[in-house]
Design a protein around this motif. Structure first.
Motif, PDB file in Angstrom:
ATOM      1  N   PHE A  36       0.684  -1.129  -0.118  1.00 45.57           N
ATOM      2  CA  PHE A  36      -0.051  -0.137  -0.008  1.00 45.57           C
ATOM      3  C   PHE A  36       0.908   1.308  -0.061  1.00 45.57           C
ATOM      4  CE2 PHE A  36      -3.715  -2.174   1.709  1.00 45.57           C
ATOM      5  CZ  PHE A  36      -4.668  -2.313   0.748  1.00 45.57           C
ATOM      6  N   VAL A  37       1.907   1.174   0.949  1.00 45.30           N
ATOM      7  CA  VAL A  37       2.853   2.261   0.727  1.00 45.30           C
ATOM      8  C   VAL A  37       3.472   2.761  -0.404  1.00 45.30           C
ATOM      9  CG1 VAL A  37       5.019   3.406   1.845  1.00 45.30           C
ATOM     10  CG2 VAL A  37       3.399   2.045   3.306  1.00 45.30           C
ATOM     11  N   LEU A 124      -6.624   0.952  12.182  1.00 43.65           N
ATOM     12  CA  LEU A 124      -7.935   1.024  11.579  1.00 43.65           C
ATOM     13  C   LEU A 124      -9.216   1.911  12.488  1.00 43.65           C
ATOM     14  CD1 LEU A 124      -7.959  -2.981  11.660  1.00 43.65           C
ATOM     15  CD2 LEU A 124      -8.037  -1.149   9.446  1.00 43.65           C
ATOM     16  N   GLU A 125      -9.027   2.054  13.544  1.00 42.99           N
ATOM     17  CA  GLU A 125     -10.119   2.616  14.347  1.00 42.99           C
ATOM     18  C   GLU A 125     -10.162   4.250  14.210  1.00 42.99           C
ATOM     19  OE1 GLU A 125     -10.293   1.136  18.184  1.00 42.99           O
ATOM     20  OE2 GLU A 125     -10.398  -0.999  17.658  1.00 42.99           O
ATOM     21  N   VAL A 126      -8.992   4.743  14.628  1.00 40.88           N
ATOM     22  CA  VAL A 126      -8.878   5.905  14.515  1.00 40.88           C
ATOM     23  C   VAL A 126      -9.214   6.801  13.135  1.00 40.88           C
ATOM     24  CG1 VAL A 126      -7.420   8.202  15.033  1.00 40.88           C
ATOM     25  CG2 VAL A 126      -7.224   6.317  16.664  1.00 40.88           C
ATOM     26  N   PHE A 200     -13.423   3.641   3.297  1.00 40.31           N
ATOM     27  CA  PHE A 200     -12.572   3.966   4.241  1.00 40.31           C
ATOM     28  C   PHE A 200     -12.375   2.841   5.379  1.00 40.31           C
ATOM     29  CE2 PHE A 200     -13.642   8.122   2.152  1.00 40.31           C
ATOM     30  CZ  PHE A 200     -12.182   8.535   1.665  1.00 40.31           C
ATOM     31  N   GLN A 201     -12.729   1.666   5.275  1.00 42.64           N
ATOM     32  CA  GLN A 201     -12.804   0.794   6.327  1.00 42.64           C
ATOM     33  C   GLN A 201     -11.441  -0.050   6.405  1.00 42.64           C
ATOM     34  OE1 GLN A 201     -15.866  -2.270   5.317  1.00 42.64           O
ATOM     35  NE2 GLN A 201     -14.842  -2.791   3.304  1.00 42.64           N
ATOM     36  N   GLY A 202     -10.449   0.476   5.653  1.00 40.77           N
ATOM     37  CA  GLY A 202      -9.056  -0.360   5.781  1.00 40.77           C
ATOM     38  C   GLY A 202      -8.358   0.284   6.663  1.00 40.77           C
ATOM     39  N   PRO A 203      -7.095  -0.164   6.358  1.00 42.54           N
ATOM     40  CA  PRO A 203      -6.078   0.311   7.125  1.00 42.54           C
ATOM     41  C   PRO A 203      -5.409   1.879   6.859  1.00 42.54           C
ATOM     42  CG  PRO A 203      -4.974  -1.086   5.555  1.00 42.54           C
ATOM     43  CD  PRO A 203      -6.275  -1.253   5.495  1.00 42.54           C
ATOM     44  N   VAL A 204      -4.832   2.616   7.622  1.00 46.68           N
ATOM     45  CA  VAL A 204      -4.572   4.139   7.314  1.00 46.68           C
ATOM     46  C   VAL A 204      -3.993   4.169   5.926  1.00 46.68           C
ATOM     47  CG1 VAL A 204      -2.620   4.059   8.825  1.00 46.68           C
ATOM     48  CG2 VAL A 204      -4.054   6.438   8.317  1.00 46.68           C
ATOM     49  N   ALA A 209      -3.553   5.710   0.030  1.00 45.80           N
ATOM     50  CA  ALA A 209      -3.441   5.293  -1.391  1.00 45.80           C
ATOM     51  C   ALA A 209      -4.658   5.421  -2.297  1.00 45.80           C
ATOM     52  CB  ALA A 209      -2.996   3.976  -1.630  1.00 45.80           C
ATOM     53  N   THR A 210      -5.897   5.419  -1.311  1.00 38.24           N
ATOM     54  CA  THR A 210      -7.178   5.794  -1.881  1.00 38.24           C
ATOM     55  C   THR A 210      -7.406   7.169  -2.195  1.00 38.24           C
ATOM     56  OG1 THR A 210      -8.248   3.999  -0.848  1.00 38.24           O
ATOM     57  CG2 THR A 210      -9.383   5.843  -1.213  1.00 38.24           C
ATOM     58  N   LEU A 211      -6.796   8.236  -1.217  1.00 35.79           N
ATOM     59  CA  LEU A 211      -7.062   9.616  -1.443  1.00 35.79           C
ATOM     60  C   LEU A 211      -6.170   9.978  -2.837  1.00 35.79           C
ATOM     61  CD1 LEU A 211      -6.445  10.739   2.319  1.00 35.79           C
ATOM     62  CD2 LEU A 211      -8.512  11.110   0.700  1.00 35.79           C
TER      63      LEU A 211
END
Length: 557
Positions: A36-37, A124-126, A200-204, A209-211
Motif C-alpha cells: 500500500f505504501v 484502523l479505528e482512529v 475507508f474501512q481499511g488500514p490508514v 493510497a485511496t486519496l
C-alpha cells in the motif's frame, strides 16, 4: 464508480480504484501494508505529474485563445478564458481539500524519521472514526464524519464538470453521465453498505493510497473536459513531454518456482502515446489499451543462499515512449522482489519413521507451487512415485538412516526445496502362538501322543494394519526333539513348512517316534529360519525372535 460511455484509459483508472477498494476490505499482512505504501507513492507521483501537466495544458489552451484574439480578431472563444480559470480553480480547491485529508492520515499513521517508515500502518479505528464520525449509521449509513462531506464534494465536482459538456455542442457527449461516487453492489451479508463505509474501512496506509487515487480520478475528469475544449479550439493533440515508468507488483514476496507478476505502465498517458515495453527478465503481455503491460518473471530458487529461507531477485524492463519530435524517451524500471523458499508438507503413516525393507507410503507435497514436477531421491534405499499421483511416494529404505532429497521441476528448472531425515526401524517383533485344538499354549503344557500342534506367527497389530503386504511370515522347517529321562534331547522329526503362510498357521503332527515315549518325557518344537515376506515377495530373515521364543516345550501325557 462511474457509468456511461467512458474512454478506455478512464475505465482502467476506475478499475484500479475499485481493485484498491476491494483490497482494503481484506485482513492485510505486513507485505500488503508495505505494498500500500508503495502504491501510494506511485499514485502520488502520477497525481503530482498530472497536476503539473494540467496546468501546462490550460496555459496552452489560453495561449491559443489569445492568438485567435490578437492575430485573427476572433473573439468567439474569449469567454473560455474565464471558464478555464473557473475549472482550474475548482479542481485545485478539491485537490487541496484531499491534501488536507492526506495530512490527517499521515498524522494518524505517524511517520518515523529514524525508521523512514510509518509506525502505525495498520491503524484502523482512529482513521475510520475520522471518516465516519461517531455515528456511522447516521445519514442513511453514510455516517457523520469527513467521508460524508468528501463524497458530496466529489459528486458536486462531477456535476460541475458534466455541466460544461452541454455547451460544447457534441451530441455524443450527451450520453456521458456525471462521474459520481457509487455505493458498492448489494452484499447479502451487509445490505445497504454505502460508499463511505466501503472506501475507508481499511488500514490508514490504504486510505492514503485511496486519496491519491481520488486525486487522479479528479484530474482525469478535468483532463477529459479540457480535451473537449482542445478539439473545439483545433489545437494539436496533447502529448506529455515528461513521463515515468511505474511498476506495481501483485506481491513483493513470492515462493521460489512461482511467477512474480508486476504491472508496468506509464505514469501519465495520452491517446498519442504508444509505448514499447521490453524486458529480458521475463514474459511481457500488453493490456488492451497498449499503455500498460504485465511482466511475469519466474522466481528462481538460485537467489536463496544455502541455509536461508528467502532471498532477493532483481528484474528490469525498459519502456520506449514516443515524443512529439519523433524521438523516444527510454524509461527504465529496475526493482527487486523477495523469493521465499517453498515449504514441504509431509504426511506418512509413521511420521518421521520408516520401516526397513517395507513399503513406506509418504506424501510429499509443496502447496505453494501450482504446476511442478517432483524430483525426489533417497540416500539409502529406493523410492517410487505412485503412478496416479505426484504427491505420494513409496520408500523402501535399507540402512539405519534415510535422507529424502526433495526438488521441484518448474518450467524446465530444477529447484532444491528441502532434505528430510527419517529414522529407519526394524519391523516390530511378531508373536509365536501355539495351539492344541482350541487351547492356546503358555509356558509348559502337556500333549497326548496322537495330538497335533498348530503354530502361528502373528505380526504386531498396528504394523499389520499399516503394512499388510509386509506383515507375512514363514518358517522353513519345524524340528521336533524328544528328551527321555535325564538324557539329552534328540531329533525325531522335521516338518518342512517353507511354502506355508505361518501367519495363517503351520500344522505340526507328531512323528511315530512319539508313540514310544513315556508319560513325563519332554518334547521340544523348534522353529528354524523364520522369515518375513515383504511387499516385493522377498523373504527377509526375522531376527527379532530369540531362540527361546522359537522353542515350544511340551510334556508327553
Amino acid at each position: 464508480m462511474a457509468s456511461g460511455n467512458l474512454p478506455p484509459r478512464q475505465k482502467m483508472i476506475n478499475m484500479m480504484y475499485l481493485v484498491l477498494l476491494a483490497i482494503l476490505a481484506l485482513n492485510v499482512s505486513s507485505e500488503v501494508l508495505d505494498a500500500f505504501v508503495q502504491i501510494r507513492g506511485n499514485l502520488n507521483h502520477s497525481a503530482s505529474h498530472a497536476q503539473t501537466l494540467s496546468q501546462d495544458y490550460v496555459l496552452m489552451l489560453k495561449s491559443k485563445i489569445q492568438d485567435e484574439i490578437e492575430f485573427e480578431g476572433n473573439h468567439k472563444n474569449e469567454g473560455l478564458l474565464d471558464t478555464l480559470d473557473l475549472i482550474q480553480n475548482k479542481t485545485q480547491a478539491l485537490i487541496k481539500a484531499l491534501d488536507g485529508h492526506v495530512s490527517e492520515m499521515e498524522e494518524i499513521a505517524t511517520w518515523d524519521e529514524e525508521l523512514q517508515d510509518y509506525r502505525k500502518k495498520d491503524e484502523l479505528e482512529v482513521n475510520y472514526q475520522y471518516w465516519m464520525g461517531l455515528d456511522e449509521d447516521a445519514n442513511e449509513r453514510r455516517g457523520n464524519g469527513k467521508a460524508f462531506d468528501l463524497r458530496d464534494e466529489l459528486d458536486a465536482y462531477g456535476d460541475f464538470i458534466h455541466g460544461f459538456y452541454a455547451s460544447i455542442g457534441d451530441s455524443a457527449l450527451e450520453e456521458i453521465e456525471p462521474e459520481l461516487m457509487q455505493d458498492p453492489k448489494p452484499d447479502p451479508k451487509d445490505p445497504g453498505k454505502r460508499w463511505e463505509q466501503y472506501t475507508f474501512q481499511g488500514p490508514v496506509v490504504g486510505n492514503l493510497a485511496t486519496l491519491e487515487a481520488l486525486k487522479l480520478h479528479i484530474l482525469n475528469q478535468e483532463k477529459e473536459l479540457l480535451e473537449q475544449f482542445r478539439k473545439r479550439l483545433g489545437v494539436h493533440q496533447f502529448a506529455p513531454d515528461k513521463v515515468m515508468a511505474i511498476s506495481m507488483p501483485q506481491s513483493q514476496v513470492v515462493v521460489a518456482g512461482t511467477p512474480f507478476k508486476t504491472r508496468l505502465f506509464v505514469g501519465m498517458g495520452s491517446s498519442q502515446i504508444q509505448p514499447d515495453f521490453k524486458s529480458g527478465s521475463g514474459q511481457l503481455n500488453l493490456e488492451d489499451d497498449g499503455n500498460s503491460a504485465w511482466l511475469t518473471v519466474m522466481a528462481s530458487g538460485a537467489s536463496i543462499r544455502n541455509g536461508a529461507a528467502e532471498g532477493k531477485q532483481r528484474y528490469q524492463a525498459t519502456v520506449l515512449v514516443p515524443k512529439t519530435d519523433g524521438s523516444f524517451d527510454t524509461l527504465t524500471v529496475s526493482e527487486e522482489f523477495t523469493v521465499r523458499k517453498p515449504e514441504v508438507v509431509l504426511r506418512s503413516r509413521v511420521i518421521q519413521k520408516l520401516y526397513r525393507e517395507c513399503a513406506n507410503e509418504v506424501q510429499i507435497s509443496i502447496p505453494a507451487l501450482d504446476e511442478y514436477e517432483p524430483v525426489v531421491s533417497v540416500s539409502s534405499g529406493s523410492i517410487n512415485q505412485r503412478s496416479n499421483s505426484k504427491d505420494w511416494f513409496l520408500i523402501k529404505p535399507r540402512g539405519n538412516q534415510c535422507k529424502v532429497n526433495v526438488k521441484a521441476k518448474v518450467s524446465g528448472s530444477v529447484i532444491p526445496v528441502e532434505e528430510l531425515d527419517y529414522r529407519v526401524l526394524s519391523t516390530p517383533k511378531p508373536t509365536v502362538q501355539a495351539k492344541i485344538g482350541n487351547k492356546t499354549l503358555s509356558g509348559f503344557n502337556s500333549i497326548k501322543k496322537g495330538q497335533s500342534l498348530k503354530i502361528r506367527i502373528i505380526p504386531e497389530e498396528a504394523f499389520a494394519e499399516m503394512y499388510p503386504k509386509d506383515a507375512n511370515y514363514r518358517v522353513k522347517t519345524v524340528e521336533i526333539y524328544l528328551k527321555k529321562g535325564i538324557g539329552p534331547p534328540r531329533l525325531i522329526g522335521q516338518v518342512p513348512a517353507s511354502n506355508v503362510n505361518a501367519r495363517n498357521g503351520v500344522t505340526v503332527r507328531m512323528p511315530s517316534a512319539v508313540r514310544d515315549a513315556k508319560a513325563g518325557d519332554q518334547l521340544f518344537i523348534k522353529l528354524k529360519d523364520v522369515e518375513r515376506r515383504n511387499f516385493e515377495g522377498r523373504f527377509i530373515p526375522e531376527r527379532t525372535l530369540s531362540e527361546s521364543e522359537c522353542t515350544i516345550p511340551l510334556t508327553v501325557q
